[in-house]
Motif scaffolding. Structure first.
Motif, PDB file in Angstrom:
ATOM      1  N   THR A 190     -10.520 -15.263   0.860  1.00  0.00           N
ATOM      2  CA  THR A 190     -10.538 -14.789  -0.448  1.00  0.00           C
ATOM      3  C   THR A 190     -11.405 -13.664   0.003  1.00  0.00           C
ATOM      4  O   THR A 190     -12.511 -13.540   0.618  1.00  0.00           O
ATOM      5  N   ALA A 191     -11.090 -12.638  -0.601  1.00  0.00           N
ATOM      6  CA  ALA A 191     -11.471 -11.018  -0.334  1.00  0.00           C
ATOM      7  C   ALA A 191     -11.292  -9.971  -1.249  1.00  0.00           C
ATOM      8  O   ALA A 191      -9.553 -10.287  -1.334  1.00  0.00           O
ATOM      9  N   ILE A 192     -11.909  -8.782  -0.790  1.00  0.00           N
ATOM     10  CA  ILE A 192     -11.399  -7.289  -1.689  1.00  0.00           C
ATOM     11  C   ILE A 192     -10.468  -6.954  -0.486  1.00  0.00           C
ATOM     12  O   ILE A 192     -10.797  -6.657   0.811  1.00  0.00           O
ATOM     13  N   TYR A 193      -9.071  -6.717  -0.285  1.00  0.00           N
ATOM     14  CA  TYR A 193      -7.737  -6.141   0.648  1.00  0.00           C
ATOM     15  C   TYR A 193      -7.875  -4.538   0.534  1.00  0.00           C
ATOM     16  O   TYR A 193      -7.631  -4.474  -0.315  1.00  0.00           O
ATOM     17  N   TYR A 194      -7.773  -4.088   1.102  1.00  0.00           N
ATOM     18  CA  TYR A 194      -8.286  -2.560   1.746  1.00  0.00           C
ATOM     19  C   TYR A 194      -7.046  -2.190   2.794  1.00  0.00           C
ATOM     20  O   TYR A 194      -7.043  -2.692   3.577  1.00  0.00           O
ATOM     21  N   GLY A 253      -7.905   2.791   0.550  1.00  0.00           N
ATOM     22  CA  GLY A 253      -7.921   2.673  -0.616  1.00  0.00           C
ATOM     23  C   GLY A 253      -8.886   2.336  -1.483  1.00  0.00           C
ATOM     24  O   GLY A 253     -10.146   2.422  -1.325  1.00  0.00           O
ATOM     25  N   GLN A 254      -8.147   1.893  -2.740  1.00  0.00           N
ATOM     26  CA  GLN A 254      -9.407   0.855  -3.839  1.00  0.00           C
ATOM     27  C   GLN A 254      -9.745  -0.129  -3.654  1.00  0.00           C
ATOM     28  O   GLN A 254     -10.610  -0.809  -4.140  1.00  0.00           O
ATOM     29  N   GLY A 255      -8.577  -1.144  -3.122  1.00  0.00           N
ATOM     30  CA  GLY A 255      -8.489  -2.513  -2.833  1.00  0.00           C
ATOM     31  C   GLY A 255      -8.100  -2.706  -3.468  1.00  0.00           C
ATOM     32  O   GLY A 255      -7.856  -2.826  -5.333  1.00  0.00           O
ATOM     33  N   THR A 256      -7.556  -4.471  -3.515  1.00  0.00           N
ATOM     34  CA  THR A 256      -7.174  -5.390  -4.052  1.00  0.00           C
ATOM     35  C   THR A 256      -6.938  -6.057  -4.050  1.00  0.00           C
ATOM     36  O   THR A 256      -7.823  -7.274  -2.983  1.00  0.00           O
ATOM     37  N   GLN A 257      -7.876  -7.662  -5.327  1.00  0.00           N
ATOM     38  CA  GLN A 257      -8.593  -8.709  -5.115  1.00  0.00           C
ATOM     39  C   GLN A 257      -7.520  -9.661  -4.910  1.00  0.00           C
ATOM     40  O   GLN A 257      -6.657  -9.860  -5.683  1.00  0.00           O
ATOM     41  N   CYS A 292       0.807  -0.936  -0.117  1.00  0.00           N
ATOM     42  CA  CYS A 292      -0.255   0.188  -0.468  1.00  0.00           C
ATOM     43  C   CYS A 292       0.424   1.109  -0.455  1.00  0.00           C
ATOM     44  O   CYS A 292       1.432   1.075   1.294  1.00  0.00           O
ATOM     45  N   ALA A 293       0.596   1.683  -1.017  1.00  0.00           N
ATOM     46  CA  ALA A 293       1.377   3.489  -1.218  1.00  0.00           C
ATOM     47  C   ALA A 293       0.992   4.357  -1.092  1.00  0.00           C
ATOM     48  O   ALA A 293      -0.318   4.159  -0.723  1.00  0.00           O
TER      49      ALA A 293
END
Length: 125
Positions: free
Chosen positions: A90-94, A116-120, A22-23
């Motif tokens: 399994t999820a979107i990680y924020y 953040g926008q999240g990453t799958q 996460c930048a």
């Protein structure tokens, strides 16, 4: 303007590993408490891990020693290393930031100001 940009998500088989980055920009990263959250389909967002100044950390019980949260203040970057991944991960990680709340170690979404926008992340069995 605060920005949080996640990267590193993807698909992996059960037992595999991933590292999320996460930048962060637009605030004093050193003095912020940071957190990782996740939201699976049809479920509420839940806290995964938190890290504050001086690298104190806190993890959700379900992590069970499999994940490691860390930060690089020189790079304004937050990390989540995930090992022994399971299909239920399994999820979107924020990633989330609480600027100036250097004392905070929270797994509650309400305590964080920016997201953040999240990453799958998808883990197959």
């Amino acid at each position: 303007q605060v920005q949080l940009v996640e990267s590193g998500g993807g698909s992996v088989q059960s037992g595999g590993s991933l590292r999320l980055d996460c930048a962060a920009s637009g605030y004093s990263f050193n003095d912020a408490s940071m957190g990782w959250f996740r939201q699976a389909a049809g479920k509420e967002r839940e806290g995964v891990a938190s890290i504050r100044r001086s690298n104190f950390t806190r993890y959700a019980d379900f992590v069970g020693g499999r994940f490691t949260i860390s930060r690089d203040n020189a790079k304004n970057t937050l990390y989540l290393l995930m090992n022994s991944l399971k299909p239920e991960d399994t999820a979107i990680y924020y990633c989330a930031a609480a600027p100036s709340k250097w004392w905070l170690l929270s797994l509650r979404a309400i305590d964080y100001n920016y997201w953040g926008q999240g990453t799958q992340v998808t883990v197959s069995s």
